[in-house]
Design a protein around this motif. Sequence first.
Motif, PDB file in Angstrom:
ATOM      1  N   TRP A  11      22.613-137.319  -4.959  1.00 62.26           N
ATOM      2  CA  TRP A  11      23.371-136.103  -5.241  1.00 62.26           C
ATOM      3  C   TRP A  11      24.872-136.342  -5.121  1.00 62.26           C
ATOM      4  N   ALA A  14      25.786-137.961  -8.403  1.00 58.87           N
ATOM      5  CA  ALA A  14      25.764-136.943  -9.465  1.00 58.87           C
ATOM      6  C   ALA A  14      26.968-136.019  -9.346  1.00 58.87           C
ATOM      7  N   SER A  15      27.326-135.658  -8.126  1.00 58.04           N
ATOM      8  CA  SER A  15      28.493-134.786  -7.909  1.00 58.04           C
ATOM      9  C   SER A  15      29.766-135.459  -8.390  1.00 58.04           C
ATOM     10  N   PHE A  18      29.769-135.243 -12.231  1.00 58.28           N
ATOM     11  CA  PHE A  18      30.088-133.889 -12.686  1.00 58.28           C
ATOM     12  C   PHE A  18      31.537-133.525 -12.378  1.00 58.28           C
ATOM     13  N   LEU A  21      33.667-135.261 -14.980  1.00 57.40           N
ATOM     14  CA  LEU A  21      33.518-134.541 -16.250  1.00 57.40           C
ATOM     15  C   LEU A  21      34.319-133.241 -16.227  1.00 57.40           C
ATOM     16  N   THR A  22      34.286-132.544 -15.110  1.00 59.88           N
ATOM     17  CA  THR A  22      35.049-131.307 -14.962  1.00 59.88           C
ATOM     18  C   THR A  22      36.543-131.570 -15.102  1.00 59.88           C
ATOM     19  N   TRP A 100      19.842-131.108 -13.570  1.00 65.13           N
ATOM     20  CA  TRP A 100      21.101-131.531 -14.179  1.00 65.13           C
ATOM     21  C   TRP A 100      21.487-130.676 -15.385  1.00 65.13           C
ATOM     22  N   MET A 103      22.990-127.472 -14.431  1.00 68.10           N
ATOM     23  CA  MET A 103      24.368-127.689 -13.971  1.00 68.10           C
ATOM     24  C   MET A 103      25.320-127.795 -15.154  1.00 68.10           C
ATOM     25  N   LEU A 104      24.834-128.340 -16.239  1.00 62.83           N
ATOM     26  CA  LEU A 104      25.639-128.451 -17.456  1.00 62.83           C
ATOM     27  C   LEU A 104      26.033-127.066 -17.979  1.00 62.83           C
ATOM     28  N   PHE A 107      29.550-125.605 -17.447  1.00 61.68           N
ATOM     29  CA  PHE A 107      30.683-125.880 -18.325  1.00 61.68           C
ATOM     30  C   PHE A 107      30.833-124.808 -19.400  1.00 61.68           C
ATOM     31  N   VAL A 111      33.193-123.395 -14.677  1.00 59.31           N
ATOM     32  CA  VAL A 111      32.971-124.185 -13.471  1.00 59.31           C
ATOM     33  C   VAL A 111      33.579-123.440 -12.289  1.00 59.31           C
TER      34      VAL A 111
END
Length: 155
Positions: A11, A14-15, A18, A21-22, A100, A103-104, A107, A111
Amino acid sequence: MILVAGYLSVWLAASAIFAALTLAVHAFVSSGQMLDPLLGIAGAAALSIAGLYQFSWLKKACLEKCRNPFSVLFANWSARPIRIFRLGMEQGLWCLGCCWALMLVMFAVGVMNVFWMALIGLFSLVEKQTAGNLPTRLGGAILLVWAAALLVVSA
């Protein structure tokens, strides 16, 4: 403790992805290079990906493992710390595979929007606690209809 460390390492990675990406999306949007219609198309793409994933065999497999973690844990338990860590990572990957795409959606809805984070979290909880595929498929259908509506409005 070792099991939890393996789970959390997945995690954490993954964080980081993300978060990167943010930051990239925010930099691109604030630079003025992305026009408003493109924002709608990008949001619709995120919603479409998440909606289609809700119907995939991979989502179903991940959800099954995430719903029944003890069967996986007890069947593969070991006394060796590295194997326990790996088992925690495996369970983390199953749960990440389950979530996941939802979570997308962040966007598309914003966010760090507390309302949407709570709503998606609640949906994830219902999805994991409910037997069968109804919540998953209903969520996927809603996301796909939402994506189509967003495309129409953005055109």
